[in-house]
Design a protein around this motif. Structure first.
Motif, mmCIF file in Angstrom:
data_model
loop_
_atom_site.group_PDB
_atom_site.id
_atom_site.type_symbol
_atom_site.label_atom_id
_atom_site.label_comp_id
_atom_site.label_asym_id
_atom_site.label_seq_id
_atom_site.Cartn_x
_atom_site.Cartn_y
_atom_site.Cartn_z
ATOM 1 N N LEU A 123 -27.959 -51.300 59.106
ATOM 2 C CA LEU A 123 -26.719 -50.900 59.471
ATOM 3 C C LEU A 123 -26.766 -49.339 59.883
ATOM 4 N N LYS A 124 -25.672 -48.772 60.548
ATOM 5 C CA LYS A 124 -25.448 -47.563 61.335
ATOM 6 C C LYS A 124 -24.469 -46.922 60.496
ATOM 7 N N ALA A 125 -25.091 -45.822 59.927
ATOM 8 C CA ALA A 125 -24.417 -44.698 59.165
ATOM 9 C C ALA A 125 -23.181 -44.023 59.941
ATOM 10 N N LYS A 126 -21.816 -44.281 59.760
ATOM 11 C CA LYS A 126 -20.736 -43.946 60.619
ATOM 12 C C LYS A 126 -20.136 -42.460 60.358
ATOM 13 N N ASP A 127 -20.573 -41.986 59.200
ATOM 14 C CA ASP A 127 -19.800 -40.684 58.914
ATOM 15 C C ASP A 127 -20.842 -39.752 57.938
ATOM 16 N N ALA A 164 -18.225 -52.497 56.827
ATOM 17 C CA ALA A 164 -19.225 -52.177 56.119
ATOM 18 C C ALA A 164 -19.453 -50.806 55.752
ATOM 19 N N THR A 165 -19.616 -50.480 54.621
ATOM 20 C CA THR A 165 -19.713 -48.854 54.180
ATOM 21 C C THR A 165 -20.995 -48.726 53.329
ATOM 22 N N LEU A 166 -21.768 -47.785 53.415
ATOM 23 C CA LEU A 166 -22.951 -47.168 52.811
ATOM 24 C C LEU A 166 -22.413 -46.405 51.545
ATOM 25 N N PRO A 180 -19.591 -41.411 47.183
ATOM 26 C CA PRO A 180 -20.278 -40.882 48.226
ATOM 27 C C PRO A 180 -21.304 -39.590 47.678
ATOM 28 N N ASP A 181 -22.324 -39.403 48.425
ATOM 29 C CA ASP A 181 -23.317 -38.478 47.848
ATOM 30 C C ASP A 181 -22.468 -37.055 48.196
ATOM 31 N N LYS A 201 -29.006 -53.951 49.482
ATOM 32 C CA LYS A 201 -29.581 -52.725 49.045
ATOM 33 C C LYS A 201 -30.328 -51.999 50.158
ATOM 34 N N ALA A 202 -29.622 -50.801 50.228
ATOM 35 C CA ALA A 202 -30.442 -49.611 51.049
ATOM 36 C C ALA A 202 -31.896 -49.262 50.739
#
Length: 209
Positions: A123-127, A164-166, A180-181, A201-202
């Motif tokens: 998945l690509k992180a988008k933010d 999809a969100t991380l 969020p971190d 899982k990442a």
């Protein structure tokens, strides 16, 4: 100083090789040994060198000698015997299987030596919500699984938006929070009014320079 760096690098390379053999991540090892993730990661990145008792603990865990763990090997090369194509997902249709063809933007060649067991996707992180842990635009390797432990980073599908969100997963009184971190972002509360499901899982990320 150069000798010290060489010793740290030898242990880091051997540590990563042993993890790769077992399809384990740094987080998996930290959890198994009861040591903080950041400490084990500093060893694997050759930033710090463990104390003698920790070296012995690592050697015992991998069933090798301390000497095998800390000694340099010729070129420290792990041969890449095969690569597989890992799909990079874009928008995800909620009713479709995760790896349905219509969800896939492209494929990324990945050496099998460095893949965890099970089905994987990117998945690509988008933010910037997971900075500094995961930079915006990074490609994050996900191991497909229906749940993760508290405080682990997961790919989560928000049902209402099909996005999809991380996020880091935390639970309290049967309520799941997607954290969020980056403190500038707001946590997401999962419930009846905002259903979601964990996709996997990442494991790690890659980022283009």
């Amino acid at each position: 100083m150069a000798k010290e760096n060489k010793v740290r690098l030898a242990l880091a390379n051997n540590l990563k090789e042993e993890l790769n053999k077992r399809r384990m991540t740094v987080a998996d090892l930290a959890k198994a040994l009861g040591i903080s993730d950041s400490t084990v990661r500093s060893w694997a990145n050759a930033e710090k060198y463990p104390r003698i008792e920790k070296i012995q603990q690592l050697a015992d865990f991998f069933h090798i000698t301390r000497l095998e763990l800390i000694s340099s090997k010729p070129d420290n090369v792990v041969p890449i015997t095969k690569t597989v194509k890992i799909p990079l997902l874009g928008e995800i249709a909620c009713g479709d299987p995760i790896l349905a063809e219509e969800n896939i933007e492209e494929y990324i060649d990945e050496p099998v030596n460095y893949l965890p067991s099970g089905k994987c996707f990117y998945l690509k992180a988008k933010d910037n919500s997971m900075k500094p842990t995961i930079p915006d635009g990074s490609k994050v390797l996900i191991r497909q699984q229906p749940d993760v432990d508290d405080n682990e980073i997961a790919a989560v599908l928000i049902v209402e938006t099909n996005e999809a969100t991380l996020k880091r997963v935390k639970r309290s009184n049967k309520t799941m929070f997607l954290m969020p971190d980056n403190p500038e972002y707001t946590p997401i509360i999962v419930g009846k009014d905002n259903p979601a499901r964990i996709l996997g899982k990442a494991i790690r990320y890659t980022s283009d320079l």
